[in-house]
Design a protein around this motif. Structure first.
Motif, PDB file in Angstrom:
ATOM      1  N   LEU A  17      38.166  39.921  30.961  1.00 50.20           N
ATOM      2  CA  LEU A  17      37.610  39.925  29.612  1.00 50.20           C
ATOM      3  C   LEU A  17      38.638  40.345  28.576  1.00 50.20           C
ATOM      4  O   LEU A  17      38.598  39.897  27.423  1.00 50.20           O
ATOM      5  N   SER A  18      39.572  41.204  28.973  1.00 51.04           N
ATOM      6  CA  SER A  18      40.604  41.651  28.036  1.00 51.04           C
ATOM      7  C   SER A  18      41.668  40.586  27.802  1.00 51.04           C
ATOM      8  O   SER A  18      42.372  40.608  26.801  1.00 51.04           O
ATOM      9  N   GLN A  19      41.797  39.631  28.733  1.00 51.93           N
ATOM     10  CA  GLN A  19      42.833  38.605  28.661  1.00 51.93           C
ATOM     11  C   GLN A  19      42.312  37.253  28.158  1.00 51.93           C
ATOM     12  O   GLN A  19      43.107  36.366  27.829  1.00 51.93           O
ATOM     13  N   ASN A  20      40.997  37.052  28.105  1.00 55.36           N
ATOM     14  CA  ASN A  20      40.405  35.768  27.735  1.00 55.36           C
ATOM     15  C   ASN A  20      39.193  35.991  26.851  1.00 55.36           C
ATOM     16  O   ASN A  20      38.612  37.083  26.828  1.00 55.36           O
ATOM     17  N   ILE A  21      38.777  34.949  26.122  1.00 55.44           N
ATOM     18  CA  ILE A  21      37.570  35.079  25.320  1.00 55.44           C
ATOM     19  C   ILE A  21      36.355  35.127  26.254  1.00 55.44           C
ATOM     20  O   ILE A  21      36.343  34.508  27.313  1.00 55.44           O
ATOM     21  N   ALA A  22      35.338  35.878  25.835  1.00 49.37           N
ATOM     22  CA  ALA A  22      34.180  36.127  26.700  1.00 49.37           C
ATOM     23  C   ALA A  22      33.468  34.843  27.102  1.00 49.37           C
ATOM     24  O   ALA A  22      32.967  34.723  28.221  1.00 49.37           O
ATOM     25  N   SER A  23      33.408  33.848  26.189  1.00 43.93           N
ATOM     26  CA  SER A  23      32.685  32.619  26.497  1.00 43.93           C
ATOM     27  C   SER A  23      33.353  31.797  27.586  1.00 43.93           C
ATOM     28  O   SER A  23      32.738  30.884  28.137  1.00 43.93           O
ATOM     29  N   LYS A  24      34.609  32.095  27.929  1.00 44.85           N
ATOM     30  CA  LYS A  24      35.290  31.429  29.036  1.00 44.85           C
ATOM     31  C   LYS A  24      35.112  32.184  30.351  1.00 44.85           C
ATOM     32  O   LYS A  24      35.039  31.591  31.421  1.00 44.85           O
ATOM     33  N   VAL A  25      35.055  33.508  30.287  1.00 48.56           N
ATOM     34  CA  VAL A  25      34.964  34.328  31.499  1.00 48.56           C
ATOM     35  C   VAL A  25      33.525  34.438  32.002  1.00 48.56           C
ATOM     36  O   VAL A  25      33.248  34.218  33.185  1.00 48.56           O
ATOM     37  N   VAL A  26      32.608  34.765  31.096  1.00 47.83           N
ATOM     38  CA  VAL A  26      31.237  35.086  31.480  1.00 47.83           C
ATOM     39  C   VAL A  26      30.532  33.971  32.250  1.00 47.83           C
ATOM     40  O   VAL A  26      29.771  34.250  33.180  1.00 47.83           O
ATOM     41  N   PRO A  27      30.742  32.664  31.912  1.00 52.05           N
ATOM     42  CA  PRO A  27      30.042  31.625  32.685  1.00 52.05           C
ATOM     43  C   PRO A  27      30.323  31.644  34.181  1.00 52.05           C
ATOM     44  O   PRO A  27      29.512  31.127  34.959  1.00 52.05           O
ATOM     45  N   PHE A  28      31.433  32.241  34.629  1.00 55.39           N
ATOM     46  CA  PHE A  28      31.699  32.306  36.063  1.00 55.39           C
ATOM     47  C   PHE A  28      30.666  33.160  36.786  1.00 55.39           C
ATOM     48  O   PHE A  28      30.489  33.029  38.001  1.00 55.39           O
ATOM     49  N   ALA A  29      29.983  34.025  36.052  1.00 55.66           N
ATOM     50  CA  ALA A  29      28.914  34.817  36.661  1.00 55.66           C
ATOM     51  C   ALA A  29      27.777  33.940  37.144  1.00 55.66           C
ATOM     52  O   ALA A  29      26.942  34.375  37.934  1.00 55.66           O
ATOM     53  N   LEU A  30      27.733  32.677  36.668  1.00 55.18           N
ATOM     54  CA  LEU A  30      26.718  31.738  37.160  1.00 55.18           C
ATOM     55  C   LEU A  30      26.891  31.461  38.649  1.00 55.18           C
ATOM     56  O   LEU A  30      25.958  31.000  39.320  1.00 55.18           O
ATOM     57  N   LEU A  31      28.089  31.718  39.183  1.00 59.16           N
ATOM     58  CA  LEU A  31      28.313  31.527  40.611  1.00 59.16           C
ATOM     59  C   LEU A  31      27.714  32.655  41.445  1.00 59.16           C
ATOM     60  O   LEU A  31      27.519  32.496  42.647  1.00 59.16           O
ATOM     61  N   VAL A  32      27.450  33.790  40.798  1.00 59.63           N
ATOM     62  CA  VAL A  32      26.922  34.942  41.535  1.00 59.63           C
ATOM     63  C   VAL A  32      25.635  34.603  42.280  1.00 59.63           C
ATOM     64  O   VAL A  32      25.511  34.906  43.472  1.00 59.63           O
ATOM     65  N   PRO A  33      24.634  33.973  41.627  1.00 59.59           N
ATOM     66  CA  PRO A  33      23.413  33.660  42.377  1.00 59.59           C
ATOM     67  C   PRO A  33      23.615  32.648  43.486  1.00 59.59           C
ATOM     68  O   PRO A  33      22.886  32.663  44.477  1.00 59.59           O
ATOM     69  N   VAL A  34      24.599  31.755  43.342  1.00 56.00           N
ATOM     70  CA  VAL A  34      24.877  30.792  44.409  1.00 56.00           C
ATOM     71  C   VAL A  34      25.346  31.533  45.652  1.00 56.00           C
ATOM     72  O   VAL A  34      24.840  31.331  46.760  1.00 56.00           O
ATOM     73  N   PHE A  35      26.325  32.427  45.464  1.00 52.57           N
ATOM     74  CA  PHE A  35      26.805  33.236  46.585  1.00 52.57           C
ATOM     75  C   PHE A  35      25.732  34.211  47.063  1.00 52.57           C
ATOM     76  O   PHE A  35      25.575  34.448  48.264  1.00 52.57           O
ATOM     77  N   GLY A  36      24.978  34.768  46.108  1.00 54.62           N
ATOM     78  CA  GLY A  36      23.942  35.730  46.474  1.00 54.62           C
ATOM     79  C   GLY A  36      22.835  35.106  47.296  1.00 54.62           C
ATOM     80  O   GLY A  36      22.389  35.679  48.300  1.00 54.62           O
ATOM     81  N   MET A  37      22.380  33.925  46.897  1.00 58.48           N
ATOM     82  CA  MET A  37      21.318  33.237  47.639  1.00 58.48           C
ATOM     83  C   MET A  37      21.797  32.840  49.031  1.00 58.48           C
ATOM     84  O   MET A  37      21.084  33.020  50.028  1.00 58.48           O
ATOM     85  N   THR A  38      23.007  32.307  49.103  1.00 57.36           N
ATOM     86  CA  THR A  38      23.553  31.885  50.396  1.00 57.36           C
ATOM     87  C   THR A  38      23.658  33.059  51.361  1.00 57.36           C
ATOM     88  O   THR A  38      23.281  32.969  52.534  1.00 57.36           O
TER      89      THR A  38
END
Length: 316
Positions: A254-275
């Motif tokens: 977050l300190s190196q990139n704008i938040a709108s580029k970093v935060v969407p990767f959290a969308l992968l969390v439920p994919v890994f979490g569900m699996t």
């Protein structure tokens, strides 16, 4: 984002996805507020003795309360009340949309049309989950997760502000010899870890007092001596992998990139979490869960397509 930053963002998402299964195992022996307090006690001790503290200001306290206290106290409580690991991981991702909105309003960061489309596709995935609420997600658990998402969103903004302030301070005091990219990245990483550790100390104090107030009967020697090895091992993963490594890397990104580029990767969390929850704790896979994951992953891909359709960012 660079390829390295993309790889780190995916790694963090994997760690946080797997973490929901470890939370379920840890809750078998500890009540939710106590477990959260223990998490941040071991996060802070003994590293607070070795890491320079960040600037103690409103930003740090918002980060600690939002990201650590609100998010995890309510997530742990939701799972304690019956919310499944996979669905919790999915529903928590409403924080992505709240964070991007806050970054646009508070930080002046750009949001392109393609990112908006990606977010809308992700919302459709979350909507599929919302339309199928039932035994896996009680209403009170749903409300707890929404509160947790709001807390995480404000914590994301505070994390970026605190890390940026610390990085700027370090750069202004650095010698020209050490002002290269490698030194800057090392400084940013240490600043991010310091933010997590000292924020964890603040959270530990608040959560311990809350647990003593609401879970007083659990504070007995038997709670700790009778806790299973699996629960202690899960607590170790939650502390040292999910919190120190996961949030340290996240704050650095977050300190190196704008938040709108970093935060969407959290969308992968439920994919890994569900699996993970399917493989390790036997959560049932249904057609609508699969549809939700497909929509969420599609939203992530669309949100990170590079198209200059938004207004220029206020800063990189």
């Amino acid at each position: 984002m660079t390829l390295l930053h993309i790889a780190l963002a995916v790694l963090v998402a994997f760690i946080w996805g797997v973490n929901f299964t470890f939370i379920a195992w840890a809750l078998e022996s500890f009540p939710p507020l106590m477990l959260t307090a223990l998490r941040f006690f071991f996060t802070a001790v003994p590293l607070v003795l070795f890491l320079k503290p960040p600037k103690f200001n409103r930003t740090l306290f918002i980060y600690a309360i939002g990201t650590f206290v609100m998010q995890y106290a309510f997530v742990f409580t939701a799972m304690h009340l019956g919310a499944s690991a996979g669905l919790t991981a999915l529903l928590l991702q409403v924080q992505i949309f709240i964070t991007v909105l806050l970054a646009y309003v508070i930080l002046g960061e750009s949001v392109s049309r393609m990112q908006i489309i990606g977010m809308l596709v992700g919302v459709l995935g979350l909507g599929v989950i919302a339309l199928n609420l039932g035994g896996d997600m009680p209403l009170v658990g749903f409300i707890c997760i929404l509160i947790a998402a709001i807390g995480w969103s404000f914590g994301n903004i505070a994390s970026k502000q605190a890390s940026t302030e610390q990085s700027a301070s370090n750069i202004s005091t650095a010698s020209p010899v050490n002002s290269n990219n490698k030194a800057s990245n090392r400084t940013s990483a240490l600043s991010a870890l310091s933010l997590v550790v000292w924020g964890g100390l603040i959270a530990c104090i608040v959560l311990t007092l809350s647990s003593l107030l609401f879970e007083n009967e659990a504070w007995t020697l038997a709670t700790f001596t009778q806790a299973s090895f699996k629960s202690w091992l899960s607590l170790g993963f939650i502390v040292y992998v999910s919190t120190l490594i996961g949030f340290g890397l996240w704050a650095h990104l977050l300190s190196q990139n704008i938040a709108s580029k970093v935060v969407p990767f959290a969308l992968l969390v439920p994919v890994f979490g569900m699996t993970t929850s399917v493989l390790l704790i036997g959560e049932v896979v249904t057609w609508w869960k699969m549809l939700a994951m497909v929509l969420i992953l599609s939203g992530l891909i669309l949100a990170n397509v590079k198209m200059g359709l938004g207004r220029k960012p206020a800063h990189a």
